[in-house]
Design an enzyme around this catalytic site. Structure first.
Site, PDB file in Angstrom:
ATOM      1  N   GLU A 130     -17.197   4.929 -45.584  1.00 59.17           N
ATOM      2  CA  GLU A 130     -16.167   4.016 -46.043  1.00 59.17           C
ATOM      3  C   GLU A 130     -16.567   2.645 -45.510  1.00 59.17           C
ATOM      4  OE1 GLU A 130     -11.417   2.932 -45.682  1.00 59.17           O
ATOM      5  OE2 GLU A 130     -12.618   3.453 -43.942  1.00 59.17           O
ATOM      6  N   ASP A 180     -14.893   6.968 -41.438  1.00 64.72           N
ATOM      7  CA  ASP A 180     -13.865   5.944 -41.560  1.00 64.72           C
ATOM      8  C   ASP A 180     -14.353   4.616 -40.975  1.00 64.72           C
ATOM      9  OD1 ASP A 180     -11.010   5.298 -42.126  1.00 64.72           O
ATOM     10  OD2 ASP A 180     -10.924   4.997 -39.959  1.00 64.72           O
TER      11      ASP A 180
END
Length: 583
Positions: free
Chosen positions: A299, A235
């Site tokens: 990401e 993330d």
């Protein structure tokens, strides 16, 4: 007459040679499964609810694993299931080594991993390293320890500006709205330092210059790898390191913003120091056997593609989400540019390209593609009842074509749960149900991401459409979901579910995830035609018609699968077809 079949430009994926008959080469390819895997994103709270409390859980996931196997995917990626106060749907982690009771237990996670492996599925866990919850033991220790302590150095605490430190340390804004700093009250009750939270106030940014932070996350990687996890989705992978001195940045934050109009990178994103972290992590992953079988996908909202490719150098990440492709306008020129740019940039570092159209942070592509203006474009503001609603039928028609095109491309593809059903965004969700922190921190001006996170419909006539047996649902499902339910599409020729199953089966049989791709000219400016070469020297033509007029396939081409019916061997508007070409 235009001449079909003339290859005018191409890009090649570096790949392990693979044939369907060579067992030893298959073994080697299996160790590098991520090169061409189709990965299905499971948003646990909305996938399947095993205990009927209205919240999806890990036993629910385990029960549906045969569905994923039968769909034809290779792996599942699960959004966070860790202990969390759920201020941001689990992306505010309080304990990285345990499961939140909402989702089950650590034993449930281990059982789910074991069952997935038994069914031939890999499992990717979501890792959240940019920040922790303010309820994490480390942050609580930092509050108790006070300024200048080793505990506070794990985070980004700073003295405030102004005569009494009453102003935040810089002018950074939160992605979720408002300022990116909050002031704490010290143990003696006095106003104290400020801590950085690029996201929600309950998500304190870690200090990645701190050796303890780096060591802790390497141990977290090992904890899950030892339990059989095959990889990690990282993330905010481009956000962990901040520019030295935390300089001001007088620009409004968009969701994971890139460079500004002058080409300057924000001081909180895509700093060169992140690459040192991933080199260390790569060493951890590569220490597990078979060598190269554990992977990381970033990401990272980074542009241009050449900059993103730096995350994919041989000793760093294995993959990065292709957000440039996800956000392409529904036009042949835009999609072609995204494909060519991505392949060329990744080829420079020897990395496979990923393709993605939807996830838990963007409006579902079945709705984006039905928008009246710039169909296909994404934003992070969401879709709400006060917005112009997309054309649902048109959006689904284009979404099927877009998915068929994506699954024909070499590399790895990521699917978001429910897209195989053709699910649209819940664009009319009542504001009273909203939970996305963007909604609250923007004062209701940004509806946020709840509309793409609504629980899945499994059975048209069941409580909560089969999400559970009780009818409880943490977000309400719209009545329209009944016609998208899995059970009314199962075995129905032409349904979106069966289209995905056919696409995924043919993709594996033809090994389209590997090998060469070339653009074929001669079909007109509103058509994207690609030629794929299979390992046995077969040729597959992939045609997507973005224009208003039907397009004829070349003589001798035989359709293998199409996103909608062809007419007299012609490809209608907003349709993709895969066709075999004569030798």
């Amino acid at each position: 007459m235009p001449q079909h079949g003339v290859v005018t430009s191409s890009a090649t994926l570096p790949t392990t040679p693979l044939t369907r008959s060579a067992a030893d080469e298959r073994d080697e390819a299996d160790a590098l499964w991520w090169h061409d895997a189709v990965v299905y994103q499971v948003y646990p709270r909305s996938f399947a609810d095993g205990n009927g409390d209205g919240m999806g859980d890990l036993p629910g996931v385990t029960a549906k694993l045969p569905y994923l196997r039968d769909l034809g995917v290779d792996a599942l990626w699960l959004s966070p299931y860790y202990v969390s106060p759920m201020a941001d749907a689990g992306y505010d982690v309080a304990d990285y080594r345990d499961i939140d009771p909402l989702f089950g237990s650590l034993a449930d996670a281990e059982a789910m991993i074991a069952e997935a492996h038994r069914l031939g599925l890999k499992v990717i866990a979501d890792l959240v390293p940019n920040h922790t919850s303010d309820e994490h033991a480390w942050f609580q220790a930092a509050l108790a320890a006070g300024p200048g302590s080793p505990e506070r150095d794990r985070f980004l605490f700073r003295d405030g500006r102004g005569a009494d430190g009453e102003l935040p340390p810089n002018d950074w804004r939160s992605v979720f709205g408002g300022q990116a700093w909050s002031r704490v009250t010290e143990a003696d009750g006095s106003p104290g330092q400020w801590y950085l939270h690029i996201f929600d106030v309950k998500q304190a940014d870690l200090n990645w210059h701190n050796a303890e932070v780096r060591a802790e996350f390497e141990e977290i990687l090992r904890f899950w790898l030892d339990r059989g996890i095959d990889g990690f989705r990282v993330d905010v992978a481009h956000g962990m390191v901040k520019a030295e001195g935390l300089p001001d940045w007088d620009h409004e934050q968009e969701m994971l913003d890139g460079a500004n109009e002058d080409g300057d990178r924000p001081p909180m994103w895509d700093q060169d120091g992140v690459h040192e972290i991933y080199r260390a992590w790569r060493q951890v992953l590569d220490s597990y056997e078979p060598h190269g079988s554990r992977m990381m996908v970033a990401e990272a909202w980074v542009e241009p593609a050449s900059r993103l490719a730096r995350y994919l150098r041989p000793d760093e990440m294995h993959q990065a989400f292709n957000f440039h492709y996800l956000g392409s306008r529904w036009a042949a020129t835009d999609v072609r540019e995204a494909i060519e740019t991505s392949l060329e940039a990744n080829e420079m570092v020897g990395a496979p390209t990923t393709w993605v159209l939807s996830n838990h942070d963007v409006v579902r592509h079945a709705s984006r593609l039905g928008a009246a203006e710039e169909p296909g474009r994404h934003n992070h503001k969401g879709l709400g009842p006060r917005d112009e609603q997309p054309d649902e039928e048109l959006g689904l028609h284009r979404a099927r074509a877009a998915s068929a095109l994506m699954l024909a491309l070499p590399g790895s593809a990521y699917l978001y749960q429910g897209e195989e059903l053709g699910l649209p965004e819940h664009g009319t969700l009542d504001d009273s149900y909203r939970q996305d922190p963007s909604w609250f921190r923007h004062g209701g001006e940004v509806v946020g991401r709840d509309g793409c996170r609504v629980p899945l419909p499994w059975k048209a006539d069941a409580p909560a459409y089969g999400f559970n047996d009780t009818g409880e649902s943490w977000l309400p499902q719209p009545a329209s979901f009944a016609r998208y339910a899995a059970d009314v599409q199962e075995g129905v020729d032409g349904s979106t579910l069966e289209l995905y199953r056919t696409l995924l089966r043919l993709r594996k049989e033809l090994l389209l995830g590997r090998g060469d791709v070339a653009v074929v000219e001669g079909f007109g400016d509103d058509v994207l035609a690609l030629q794929r070469t299979t390992p046995d020297d077969g040729r597959v033509l992939v045609v997507t018609n973005f224009g208003d007029e039907p397009v004829a396939l070349p003589e001798g081409a035989v359709a293998l699968v199409a996103s909608a019916d062809l007419v007299d061997n012609k490809v209608p508007t907003d349709v993709t077809v895969w066709a075999s070409l004569p030798g």
